[in-house]
Design a protein around this motif. Structure first.
Motif, PDB file in Angstrom:
ATOM      1  N   UNK A  26       0.238  -1.592   0.284  1.00 31.36           N
ATOM      2  CA  UNK A  26       0.251  -0.014   0.127  1.00 31.36           C
ATOM      3  C   UNK A  26       0.668   1.037   0.221  1.00 31.36           C
ATOM      4  N   UNK A  27       2.310   1.056  -0.184  1.00 32.71           N
ATOM      5  CA  UNK A  27       2.602   2.326  -0.113  1.00 32.71           C
ATOM      6  C   UNK A  27       3.289   2.576   1.306  1.00 32.71           C
ATOM      7  N   UNK A  28       4.088   2.043   1.872  1.00 28.31           N
ATOM      8  CA  UNK A  28       4.626   2.077   3.172  1.00 28.31           C
ATOM      9  C   UNK A  28       4.107   2.192   4.493  1.00 28.31           C
ATOM     10  N   UNK A  29       2.596   1.664   4.391  1.00 29.56           N
ATOM     11  CA  UNK A  29       1.673   2.600   5.782  1.00 29.56           C
ATOM     12  C   UNK A  29       2.655   1.778   6.724  1.00 29.56           C
ATOM     13  N   UNK A  30       1.720   2.055   8.121  1.00 27.66           N
ATOM     14  CA  UNK A  30       2.218   0.984   8.910  1.00 27.66           C
ATOM     15  C   UNK A  30       0.769   0.542   9.028  1.00 27.66           C
ATOM     16  N   UNK A  31       2.289  -1.572   9.355  1.00 22.15           N
ATOM     17  CA  UNK A  31       1.163  -2.310   9.593  1.00 22.15           C
ATOM     18  C   UNK A  31       1.340  -2.999  10.498  1.00 22.15           C
ATOM     19  N   UNK A  32       0.887  -1.996  11.746  1.00 22.72           N
ATOM     20  CA  UNK A  32       0.491  -1.951  13.247  1.00 22.72           C
ATOM     21  C   UNK A  32      -1.175  -1.644  12.558  1.00 22.72           C
ATOM     22  N   UNK A  33      -1.452  -0.321  11.644  1.00 21.38           N
ATOM     23  CA  UNK A  33      -2.244  -0.476  11.878  1.00 21.38           C
ATOM     24  C   UNK A  33      -3.075  -0.938  10.663  1.00 21.38           C
ATOM     25  N   UNK A  34      -3.171  -1.431   9.901  1.00 22.91           N
ATOM     26  CA  UNK A  34      -3.311  -2.513   8.938  1.00 22.91           C
ATOM     27  C   UNK A  34      -4.033  -3.632  10.431  1.00 22.91           C
ATOM     28  N   UNK A  35      -3.057  -3.957  10.706  1.00 22.05           N
ATOM     29  CA  UNK A  35      -3.590  -5.101  11.419  1.00 22.05           C
ATOM     30  C   UNK A  35      -3.901  -4.984  12.782  1.00 22.05           C
ATOM     31  N   UNK A  36      -4.406  -3.979  13.407  1.00 24.19           N
ATOM     32  CA  UNK A  36      -5.173  -3.446  14.051  1.00 24.19           C
ATOM     33  C   UNK A  36      -7.147  -3.673  13.401  1.00 24.19           C
ATOM     34  N   UNK A  37      -6.851  -2.971  12.494  1.00 24.63           N
ATOM     35  CA  UNK A  37      -8.297  -2.769  11.453  1.00 24.63           C
ATOM     36  C   UNK A  37      -8.780  -4.099  11.414  1.00 24.63           C
ATOM     37  N   UNK A  38      -7.550  -5.107  11.253  1.00 26.57           N
ATOM     38  CA  UNK A  38      -7.992  -5.903  10.174  1.00 26.57           C
ATOM     39  C   UNK A  38      -8.385  -7.175  11.082  1.00 26.57           C
ATOM     40  N   UNK A  39      -7.642  -7.051  12.510  1.00 24.95           N
ATOM     41  CA  UNK A  39      -8.315  -8.106  13.698  1.00 24.95           C
ATOM     42  C   UNK A  39      -9.869  -7.188  13.648  1.00 24.95           C
ATOM     43  N   UNK A  40     -10.125  -6.251  14.212  1.00 27.96           N
ATOM     44  CA  UNK A  40     -11.800  -6.390  14.456  1.00 27.96           C
ATOM     45  C   UNK A  40     -12.710  -6.238  13.130  1.00 27.96           C
ATOM     46  N   UNK A  41     -12.168  -6.939  12.004  1.00 29.53           N
ATOM     47  CA  UNK A  41     -12.351  -6.787  11.258  1.00 29.53           C
ATOM     48  C   UNK A  41     -12.831  -8.541  10.965  1.00 29.53           C
ATOM     49  N   UNK A  42     -12.056  -9.060  11.602  1.00 29.60           N
ATOM     50  CA  UNK A  42     -11.817 -10.841  11.073  1.00 29.60           C
ATOM     51  C   UNK A  42     -12.786 -11.326  12.115  1.00 29.60           C
ATOM     52  N   UNK A  43     -12.944 -10.291  13.420  1.00 27.69           N
ATOM     53  CA  UNK A  43     -13.812 -10.559  14.870  1.00 27.69           C
ATOM     54  C   UNK A  43     -15.619  -9.912  14.095  1.00 27.69           C
ATOM     55  N   UNK A  44     -15.612  -9.111  13.666  1.00 21.10           N
ATOM     56  CA  UNK A  44     -16.897  -8.974  13.284  1.00 21.10           C
ATOM     57  C   UNK A  44     -17.287 -10.340  11.942  1.00 21.10           C
ATOM     58  N   UNK A  45     -16.238 -11.004  11.048  1.00 25.57           N
ATOM     59  CA  UNK A  45     -16.994 -11.200   9.444  1.00 25.57           C
ATOM     60  C   UNK A  45     -17.184 -13.021  10.768  1.00 25.57           C
ATOM     61  N   UNK A  46     -16.014 -13.057  11.330  1.00 20.30           N
ATOM     62  CA  UNK A  46     -16.300 -14.510  12.394  1.00 20.30           C
ATOM     63  C   UNK A  46     -17.826 -14.747  12.855  1.00 20.30           C
ATOM     64  N   UNK A  47     -16.942 -13.309  13.895  1.00 20.39           N
ATOM     65  CA  UNK A  47     -18.533 -13.725  14.671  1.00 20.39           C
ATOM     66  C   UNK A  47     -20.064 -14.097  14.009  1.00 20.39           C
ATOM     67  N   UNK A  48     -19.577 -13.038  12.802  1.00 17.75           N
ATOM     68  CA  UNK A  48     -21.016 -13.711  12.618  1.00 17.75           C
ATOM     69  C   UNK A  48     -21.075 -15.213  11.728  1.00 17.75           C
ATOM     70  N   UNK A  49     -19.708 -15.406  10.587  1.00 18.44           N
ATOM     71  CA  UNK A  49     -20.343 -16.182  10.414  1.00 18.44           C
ATOM     72  C   UNK A  49     -19.957 -17.879  11.320  1.00 18.44           C
ATOM     73  N   UNK A  50     -19.538 -17.019  12.335  1.00 14.54           N
ATOM     74  CA  UNK A  50     -20.407 -18.987  13.578  1.00 14.54           C
ATOM     75  C   UNK A  50     -20.945 -19.025  13.747  1.00 14.54           C
ATOM     76  N   UNK A  51     -21.666 -17.450  14.077  1.00 18.29           N
ATOM     77  CA  UNK A  51     -23.160 -17.746  14.616  1.00 18.29           C
ATOM     78  C   UNK A  51     -24.072 -17.996  14.057  1.00 18.29           C
ATOM     79  N   UNK A  52     -23.699 -17.420  12.342  1.00 10.65           N
ATOM     80  CA  UNK A  52     -24.810 -18.444  11.268  1.00 10.65           C
ATOM     81  C   UNK A  52     -24.452 -19.936  10.847  1.00 10.65           C
TER      82      UNK A  52
END
Length: 512
Positions: free
Chosen positions: A180-206
């Motif tokens: 992406x052009x040298x943006x912070x991997x920590x920033x991507x990781x933090x957002x990916x963590x939250x989004x993975x929880x959103x996808x995962x919780x919905x998928x697990x429940x359904x």
């Protein structure tokens, strides 16, 4: 087309290369060769020199290796640690206590998901799946959980939630951020963590809603019938053709399913002389990494702990893994044999890392040639001389064609990620999704790290092992002894609905 932006043959060659790679992925074919050829064409079009064009094959992969080697190193060290723990039997002891709480199939479903997620965060799903399948899955089936339900829980939690965020090891956020052009991997990781929880919780429940009526009262006869099912991992691989991640999973598997307590105790008796050390590392290893997680997260809540920047988090995780591996190897083999044993574990770790990630280098090399930060080294441009930023300039030229909607752009990046995942390798598409996120983020007003995380969700959830039957989902289906096509169909709607929810979440939280 914006007349203020000069578009030349190299830009069109780069765009054509991107399209060829996307089409190749859509036909579930490997994109290493198209990436190499596209790199040559772009370098030749930009420089007009055959020497520069041919040399770019080497220089592109070399630049990618420099940018991403920390990723290979941390995979190698974590795998070396897991192998050292396996010699002690500590890997089994880490998950054994969860068998006791599997009183019925409903509880077993969520225990399987929780343990798979936690282990996969630290050791990746490929080595984690055989461990969970050997120790916990038989107990879950005896508790009344259908095998297909167990496979769904393992795939969603491991191949989906843990791998798509890759929060601890940091491979996926690192690739996305670099592209992406040298943006912070920590920033991507933090957002990916939250989004993975959103996808995962919905998928697990359904998924739970789909299978809960199939759960029956506990009965050991269920386990006996399951163990007689021939549709194991060998049959899955034979039916779908050889698949590297499934083969790697076989290599990290235990000799058999540890369905009964007597089988489990027999496995642990093999390391009985090392029982004290085995118990110690079964407790020490998760505590050590829990401490690392706290150090990584603490700066978000207090200024008393300095923030880990750049590759500091990866350095800390890799260092802890290496020290634990050396200590565990010493406990298992003694000091003199440890010198050779630890070296063997590290070598095996690098073999695993390059088998799992080696093909990413030439692919990333092509996408790095489109970034102004890395194109100079690939094209042989002298330091200090401006290098072309091919993709960014293409986006500038076609900015009027980009929808004036962050929601549409976000869905576009997600779908692009899902397309790249069709080839069955969740990480090979990350250089593309990261590059596109870096180009479209400023144009759309969407946070670049959020777009990169969304592309990561699409690529990894699809190709990493939940939606594509020829991905490492083969390993999950094989160990669970269910049909891989049936498993992919069962996961389709829960995972896709979860991914759609992730887009709305990203736009709501990180849109301008």
């Amino acid at each position: 087309m914006d007349p203020s932006v000069s578009i030349g043959p190299a830009h069109w060659a780069y765009l054509a290369g991107v399209l060829v790679i996307i089409v190749t992925m859509a036909f579930r074919a490997n994109v290493v060769v198209p990436s190499i050829l596209a790199t040559v064409v772009v370098a030749l079009a930009w420089s007009g020199s055959f020497i520069t064009g041919i040399g770019s094959i080497f220089s592109a992969s070399m630049v990618a290796a420099k940018e991403l080697f920390n990723i290979f190193l941390i995979i190698a060290l974590m795998t070396a640690l897991l192998n050292a723990l396996k010699d002690l039997g500590s890997d089994i002891r880490m998950v054994k206590p969860f068998r006791a709480v599997m009183k019925n199939g409903h509880i077993a479903y969520f225990i399987l998901a929780l343990v798979t997620y936690l282990i996969s965060l630290f050791f990746w799903p490929t080595p984690a799946v055989p461990l969970v399948a050997a120790v916990l899955l038989p107990a879950a089936i005896a508790a009344g959980l259908p095998p297909i339900a167990g496979a769904m829980a393992i795939a969603i939690a491991g191949q989906g939630m843990a791998l798509s965020s890759d929060y601890v090891i940091g491979v996926a956020p690192g690739i996305s951020a670099k592209a992406a052009g040298g943006i912070s991997a920590v920033a991507v990781g933090d957002k990916a963590l939250l989004l993975s929880w959103v996808v995962g919780m919905i998928a697990l429940f359904l998924s739970y809603l789909k299978v809960r009526k199939l759960i029956v009262p506990s009965d050991n006869a269920l386990l006996e019938r399951w163990e007689l099912n021939p549709a194991g991992i060998d049959a899955q691989i034979e039916g779908a053709g050889p698949f590297d991640k499934a083969e790697i999973a076989k290599g990290t598997a235990h000799e058999g399913d540890l369905g009964t307590n007597s089988e489990l105790e027999a496995e642990l008796r093999k390391t009985q002389p090392l029982a004290s050390a085995s118990k110690l590392f079964a407790v020490l290893t998760p505590l050590a990494f829990l401490l690392v997680i706290l150090v990584m997260v603490a700066p978000k809540f207090t200024t008393a702990v300095p923030e880990l920047k750049g590759g500091d988090a990866a350095m800390l995780i890799g260092g802890v893994a290496a020290l634990l591996m050396i200590w565990a190897t010493t406990a298992a083999q003694g000091f003199r044999k440890m010198l050779d044993g630890a070296a063997d574990h590290v070598t095996d770790g690098f073999v695993f890392a390059f088998k799992a990630m080696g093909s990413v280098l030439p692919i990333a090399g092509f996408f790095f040639i489109g970034s102004g930060e890395t194109a100079g080294a690939i094209l042989g441009i002298a330091p200090g001389t401006p290098a072309p930023s091919l993709l960014f300039e293409l986006v500038q030229a076609g900015q009027h064609l980009i929808p004036d909607s962050q929601l549409l752009v976000s869905f576009g990046v997600l779908i692009m990620g899902m397309i790249t995942g069709i080839d069955g390798s969740g990480f090979s598409g990350l250089p593309l999704t990261g590059t596109i996120a870096g180009a479209l983020g400023p144009a759309s007003g969407m946070d670049v790290s959020a777009l990169a995380a969304l592309g990561q969700m699409g690529a990894v959830w699809t190709g990493g092992g939940t939606l594509i039957a020829w991905s490492s989902l083969i390993a999950v289906a094989g160990f669970a002894r269910v049909n891989v096509l049936e498993l992919a169909r069962a996961l389709l709607i829960p995972v896709v609905l979860g991914l759609m929810a992730a887009v709305f979440t990203a736009v709501a939280l990180w849109g301008s």
